[in-house]
Design a protein around this motif. Structure first.
Motif, PDB file in Angstrom:
ATOM      1  N   ARG A 178       0.820  -1.212   0.000  1.00 53.82           N
ATOM      2  CA  ARG A 178       0.000   0.000   0.000  1.00 53.82           C
ATOM      3  C   ARG A 178       0.857   1.268   0.000  1.00 53.82           C
ATOM      4  O   ARG A 178       0.656   2.172  -0.805  1.00 53.82           O
ATOM      5  CB  ARG A 178      -0.924   0.021   1.227  1.00 53.82           C
ATOM      6  CG  ARG A 178      -2.047  -1.015   1.185  1.00 53.82           C
ATOM      7  CD  ARG A 178      -2.872  -0.969   2.469  1.00 53.82           C
ATOM      8  NE  ARG A 178      -3.395   0.356   2.732  1.00 53.82           N
ATOM      9  CZ  ARG A 178      -4.507   0.842   2.181  1.00 53.82           C
ATOM     10  NH1 ARG A 178      -5.227   0.092   1.377  1.00 53.82           N
ATOM     11  NH2 ARG A 178      -4.907   2.065   2.466  1.00 53.82           N
ATOM     12  N   GLN A 179       1.828   1.304   0.914  1.00 57.81           N
ATOM     13  CA  GLN A 179       2.503   2.572   1.155  1.00 57.81           C
ATOM     14  C   GLN A 179       3.777   2.737   0.346  1.00 57.81           C
ATOM     15  O   GLN A 179       4.174   3.863   0.042  1.00 57.81           O
ATOM     16  CB  GLN A 179       2.802   2.714   2.650  1.00 57.81           C
ATOM     17  CG  GLN A 179       1.515   2.696   3.467  1.00 57.81           C
ATOM     18  CD  GLN A 179       1.756   2.864   4.948  1.00 57.81           C
ATOM     19  OE1 GLN A 179       2.696   3.534   5.356  1.00 57.81           O
ATOM     20  NE2 GLN A 179       0.910   2.256   5.759  1.00 57.81           N
ATOM     21  N   ASP A 180       4.442   1.657   0.024  1.00 57.52           N
ATOM     22  CA  ASP A 180       5.707   1.774  -0.710  1.00 57.52           C
ATOM     23  C   ASP A 180       5.526   1.494  -2.198  1.00 57.52           C
ATOM     24  O   ASP A 180       6.211   2.089  -3.020  1.00 57.52           O
ATOM     25  CB  ASP A 180       6.748   0.833  -0.111  1.00 57.52           C
ATOM     26  CG  ASP A 180       7.002   1.149   1.354  1.00 57.52           C
ATOM     27  OD1 ASP A 180       7.498   2.257   1.636  1.00 57.52           O
ATOM     28  OD2 ASP A 180       6.677   0.313   2.211  1.00 57.52           O
ATOM     29  N   CYS A 181       4.601   0.560  -2.544  1.00 58.42           N
ATOM     30  CA  CYS A 181       4.355   0.280  -3.964  1.00 58.42           C
ATOM     31  C   CYS A 181       3.176   1.108  -4.494  1.00 58.42           C
ATOM     32  O   CYS A 181       2.925   1.107  -5.702  1.00 58.42           O
ATOM     33  CB  CYS A 181       4.073  -1.210  -4.167  1.00 58.42           C
ATOM     34  SG  CYS A 181       5.423  -2.278  -3.635  1.00 58.42           S
ATOM     35  N   GLY A 182       2.433   1.752  -3.614  1.00 64.33           N
ATOM     36  CA  GLY A 182       1.301   2.568  -4.052  1.00 64.33           C
ATOM     37  C   GLY A 182       0.107   1.754  -4.520  1.00 64.33           C
ATOM     38  O   GLY A 182      -0.782   2.273  -5.197  1.00 64.33           O
ATOM     39  N   LEU A 183       0.082   0.473  -4.173  1.00 62.84           N
ATOM     40  CA  LEU A 183      -1.027  -0.394  -4.590  1.00 62.84           C
ATOM     41  C   LEU A 183      -2.029  -0.506  -3.429  1.00 62.84           C
ATOM     42  O   LEU A 183      -1.956  -1.415  -2.607  1.00 62.84           O
ATOM     43  CB  LEU A 183      -0.483  -1.774  -4.991  1.00 62.84           C
ATOM     44  CG  LEU A 183       0.454  -1.750  -6.200  1.00 62.84           C
ATOM     45  CD1 LEU A 183       1.196  -3.069  -6.336  1.00 62.84           C
ATOM     46  CD2 LEU A 183      -0.321  -1.437  -7.475  1.00 62.84           C
ATOM     47  N   THR A 184      -2.953   0.431  -3.406  1.00 59.70           N
ATOM     48  CA  THR A 184      -3.847   0.532  -2.245  1.00 59.70           C
ATOM     49  C   THR A 184      -5.110  -0.311  -2.392  1.00 59.70           C
ATOM     50  O   THR A 184      -6.011  -0.223  -1.570  1.00 59.70           O
ATOM     51  CB  THR A 184      -4.243   2.008  -2.007  1.00 59.70           C
ATOM     52  OG1 THR A 184      -4.800   2.518  -3.230  1.00 59.70           O
ATOM     53  CG2 THR A 184      -3.046   2.838  -1.609  1.00 59.70           C
ATOM     54  N   GLY A 185      -5.160  -1.146  -3.419  1.00 58.67           N
ATOM     55  CA  GLY A 185      -6.309  -2.037  -3.569  1.00 58.67           C
ATOM     56  C   GLY A 185      -6.382  -3.076  -2.467  1.00 58.67           C
ATOM     57  O   GLY A 185      -7.464  -3.471  -2.038  1.00 58.67           O
ATOM     58  N   THR A 186      -5.229  -3.535  -1.997  1.00 59.32           N
ATOM     59  CA  THR A 186      -5.189  -4.478  -0.879  1.00 59.32           C
ATOM     60  C   THR A 186      -5.574  -3.726   0.381  1.00 59.32           C
ATOM     61  O   THR A 186      -4.930  -2.740   0.734  1.00 59.32           O
ATOM     62  CB  THR A 186      -3.777  -5.083  -0.725  1.00 59.32           C
ATOM     63  OG1 THR A 186      -3.449  -5.783  -1.929  1.00 59.32           O
ATOM     64  CG2 THR A 186      -3.719  -6.037   0.453  1.00 59.32           C
ATOM     65  N   ASN A 187      -6.626  -4.182   1.045  1.00 61.29           N
ATOM     66  CA  ASN A 187      -7.074  -3.480   2.248  1.00 61.29           C
ATOM     67  C   ASN A 187      -6.498  -4.111   3.500  1.00 61.29           C
ATOM     68  O   ASN A 187      -6.186  -5.303   3.524  1.00 61.29           O
ATOM     69  CB  ASN A 187      -8.603  -3.479   2.317  1.00 61.29           C
ATOM     70  CG  ASN A 187      -9.208  -2.466   1.360  1.00 61.29           C
ATOM     71  OD1 ASN A 187      -8.509  -1.553   0.909  1.00 61.29           O
ATOM     72  ND2 ASN A 187     -10.481  -2.617   1.042  1.00 61.29           N
ATOM     73  N   VAL A 188      -6.373  -3.304   4.524  1.00 65.80           N
ATOM     74  CA  VAL A 188      -5.868  -3.758   5.811  1.00 65.80           C
ATOM     75  C   VAL A 188      -6.993  -3.632   6.820  1.00 65.80           C
ATOM     76  O   VAL A 188      -7.528  -2.538   7.014  1.00 65.80           O
ATOM     77  CB  VAL A 188      -4.638  -2.918   6.233  1.00 65.80           C
ATOM     78  CG1 VAL A 188      -4.221  -3.278   7.644  1.00 65.80           C
ATOM     79  CG2 VAL A 188      -3.487  -3.145   5.270  1.00 65.80           C
ATOM     80  N   GLY A 189      -7.377  -4.755   7.414  1.00 68.46           N
ATOM     81  CA  GLY A 189      -8.482  -4.733   8.369  1.00 68.46           C
ATOM     82  C   GLY A 189      -7.996  -4.884   9.783  1.00 68.46           C
ATOM     83  O   GLY A 189      -7.747  -3.916  10.476  1.00 68.46           O
ATOM     84  N   CYS A 190      -7.817  -6.137  10.204  1.00 69.38           N
ATOM     85  CA  CYS A 190      -7.516  -6.403  11.619  1.00 69.38           C
ATOM     86  C   CYS A 190      -6.034  -6.317  11.924  1.00 69.38           C
ATOM     87  O   CYS A 190      -5.654  -6.160  13.069  1.00 69.38           O
ATOM     88  CB  CYS A 190      -8.036  -7.780  12.001  1.00 69.38           C
ATOM     89  SG  CYS A 190      -7.069  -9.137  11.283  1.00 69.38           S
ATOM     90  N   GLU A 191      -5.195  -6.461  10.919  1.00 66.35           N
ATOM     91  CA  GLU A 191      -3.732  -6.451  11.086  1.00 66.35           C
ATOM     92  C   GLU A 191      -3.209  -7.538  12.008  1.00 66.35           C
ATOM     93  O   GLU A 191      -2.095  -7.422  12.519  1.00 66.35           O
ATOM     94  CB  GLU A 191      -3.241  -5.082  11.577  1.00 66.35           C
ATOM     95  CG  GLU A 191      -3.443  -3.980  10.562  1.00 66.35           C
ATOM     96  CD  GLU A 191      -2.716  -2.706  10.953  1.00 66.35           C
ATOM     97  OE1 GLU A 191      -1.593  -2.517  10.463  1.00 66.35           O
ATOM     98  OE2 GLU A 191      -3.264  -1.916  11.734  1.00 66.35           O
ATOM     99  N   HIS A 192      -3.981  -8.580  12.260  1.00 68.92           N
ATOM    100  CA  HIS A 192      -3.378  -9.712  12.964  1.00 68.92           C
ATOM    101  C   HIS A 192      -3.906 -11.056  12.462  1.00 68.92           C
ATOM    102  O   HIS A 192      -3.977 -12.023  13.199  1.00 68.92           O
ATOM    103  CB  HIS A 192      -3.441  -9.577  14.479  1.00 68.92           C
ATOM    104  CG  HIS A 192      -4.807  -9.599  15.089  1.00 68.92           C
ATOM    105  ND1 HIS A 192      -5.769  -8.652  14.818  1.00 68.92           N
ATOM    106  CD2 HIS A 192      -5.380 -10.457  15.972  1.00 68.92           C
ATOM    107  CE1 HIS A 192      -6.854  -8.935  15.510  1.00 68.92           C
ATOM    108  NE2 HIS A 192      -6.658 -10.027  16.218  1.00 68.92           N
TER     109      HIS A 192
END
Lengths: 164, 288
Positions: free
Chosen positions: A31-45
């Motif tokens: 998301r942040q380094d490749c700029g591909l924000t299609g992958t979502n982050v939900g629970c992070e665990h």
């Protein structure tokens, strides 16, 4: 801060040269380094599956890997599904069967389904249900997601039989 | 929900990994294989390793093969490897049944058999398999190699015989006899969730009587173990539902269940009775 490491991530066939701390998860790097924000982050665990991507064709939770561990592997994200001809059949089926409402879980479900159908094109209903239980959706009640994925499985099966 | 900083040390050989571990273990260094338990703990900042020794690049640890009557499972063999029988006998079939109960498919893609044993969560399916079937665990350090029997491996909740500078390089499971029958049952509240109770049973039937019966229970006490009180009630008896129920009741009486805010001991005891009975019945029906 620990020193950053230079790595190359191969995502959807393109190389991304990035510099990350070892603690950077694969999800955050996409998301942040490749700029591909299609992958979502939900629970992070590792519980919700919103960040599911394909690692050498196999579905993984990208929040449970570090970006540095994905060097030399082939990654695929939701951005790699559609092509110049239009939506991927799974994306179209999700639309046709109303398999999304808010859409937050959708990239994860799409990649889970894409990886599963590629590896097991003849997966039975019960196994498909089991696999799709991996990810959480709080809108649809899951039935329409199941219908959408079954529809793609069945239409591909018909196409294979027609080709014989 | 971001892991704290750490230094990453990818190892390309077992020798390199144990050398790194000898150096960094005293400075909060840890081994990472699949990371499917460790990384969530780091995200929640329950685990704060200063160094991670990454063994995923060590080709020799991906070994999975049958030799001398046992199945050798290297430290990097993933749960998903067992989803289809890894050997043609009873053990391969049993491991496939068990694997389907471990978390979810994308977790099984990454998580490892040996990682589960090193983590030693009370609700780990592989830990129950190791305890019931009598696995041998191979611990390697810069000091040398030693083999630990499963009975000596578990020291309580998420605690094992592994020293801080040791790496669990391999687990070995004995193959089951060709006429052995095996059954597994697990109860959890949601698909893929942690087991509240589970049971693994094996026995042979010789002239209509059960022999070499093993009854293992996991997810109930701090560590999985065999229940001799239940095994005794099976030995030499006919494989019948009434006998299974008696053994299941004995197992429920023998355990000292963990409790938490949602799970009282009496409930877990009931789950043990149901789980043991069902795994015994599954073993009885396991005639391929």
């Amino acid at each position: 801060m620990t020193p950053r490491i230079d790595i190359t991530l191969n995502v959807n066939g393109s190389d991304h040269d990035i510099r990350v701390e070892p603690r950077r998860t694969l999800a955050d790097a996409l998301r942040q380094d490749c700029g591909l924000t299609g992958t979502n982050v939900g629970c992070e665990h590792g519980v919700c599956g919103a960040c599911t991507v394909l690692l050498d064709g196999e579905p993984v939770r990208s929040c449970l890997m570090f970006a540095v561990q994905a060097q030399g592997r082939r990654l695929r994200t939701v951005e790699g599904l559609a092509n110049a001809e239009g939506l991927h059949p799974l994306q179209q089926a999700f639309t046709d069967h109303h398999a999304l409402q808010c859409g937050y879980c959708t990239p994860g479900f799409l990649m889970l389904a894409a990886g599963t159908l590629e590896r097991h094109p003849d997966i039975d209903d019960e196994s498909l249900r089991e696999v799709l239980s991996s990810n959480l959706c709080r809108c649809t009640g899951y039935q329409n997601i199941l219908r959408a994925v079954r529809a793609v499985r069945d239409s591909r099966r018909l196409a294979r039989e027609d080709a014989r | 929900m971001k892991p704290a900083p750490f230094q990453w040390h990818p190892a390309s050989s077992l020798d390199e990994a144990v050398a790194l571990l000898a150096r960094y273990a005293p400075e909060d260094g840890r081994v990472i294989a699949g990371g499917q338990s460790l990384v969530p703990s780091m995200a929640l900042r329950v685990a704060l390793p200063a160094h991670l020794i990454d063994i995923n690049g060590i080709a020799s640890l991906a070994r999975l093969e049958v030799e001398a009557g046992r199945l050798s499972i290297g430290a990097c063999v993933r749960h998903a490897a067992f989803e289809h029988p890894v050997e043609p006998g009873v053990l391969g079939r049993l491991l496939a049944t068990v694997a389907a109960n471990i978390a979810h498919a994308p977790i099984r893609t990454r998580g490892t058999f040996c990682g589960s044993l090193a983590n030693a969560d009370p609700a780990s399916e592989w830990c129950l398999v190791a305890a019931t079937l009598g696995a041998t665990l191979v611990a390697v350090s810069a000091r040398g190699t030693r083999e630990v029997a499963a009975a000596d491996w578990f020291h309580g909740i998420m605690t094992t015989a592994l020293a801080e500078d040791e790496l669990l390089a391999e687990a070995r499971l004995p193959l089951l006899a060709t006429d052995a029958r095996a059954g597994f049952h697990e109860f959890s509240r949601r698909a893929g969730d942690y087991a509240l109770a589970m049971s693994l049973c094996t026995f042979r039937v010789v002239e209509g009587r059960m022999r070499e019966a093993r009854v293992g229970v996991g997810g109930v006490e701090p560590q999985p173990r065999r229940i001799p009180e239940a095994e005794r009630l099976l030995e030499g008896e006919r494989p019948e539902p009434e006998t299974f129920a008696r053994a299941a009741r004995a197992a429920a009486d023998a355990v000292d269940p963990l409790e938490d805010i949602r799970t009282r001991a009496a409930y877990r005891r009931d789950l043990v009775a149901a789980s043991v009975r069902r795994s015994l019945q599954a073993a009885c029906d396991d005639t391929h």
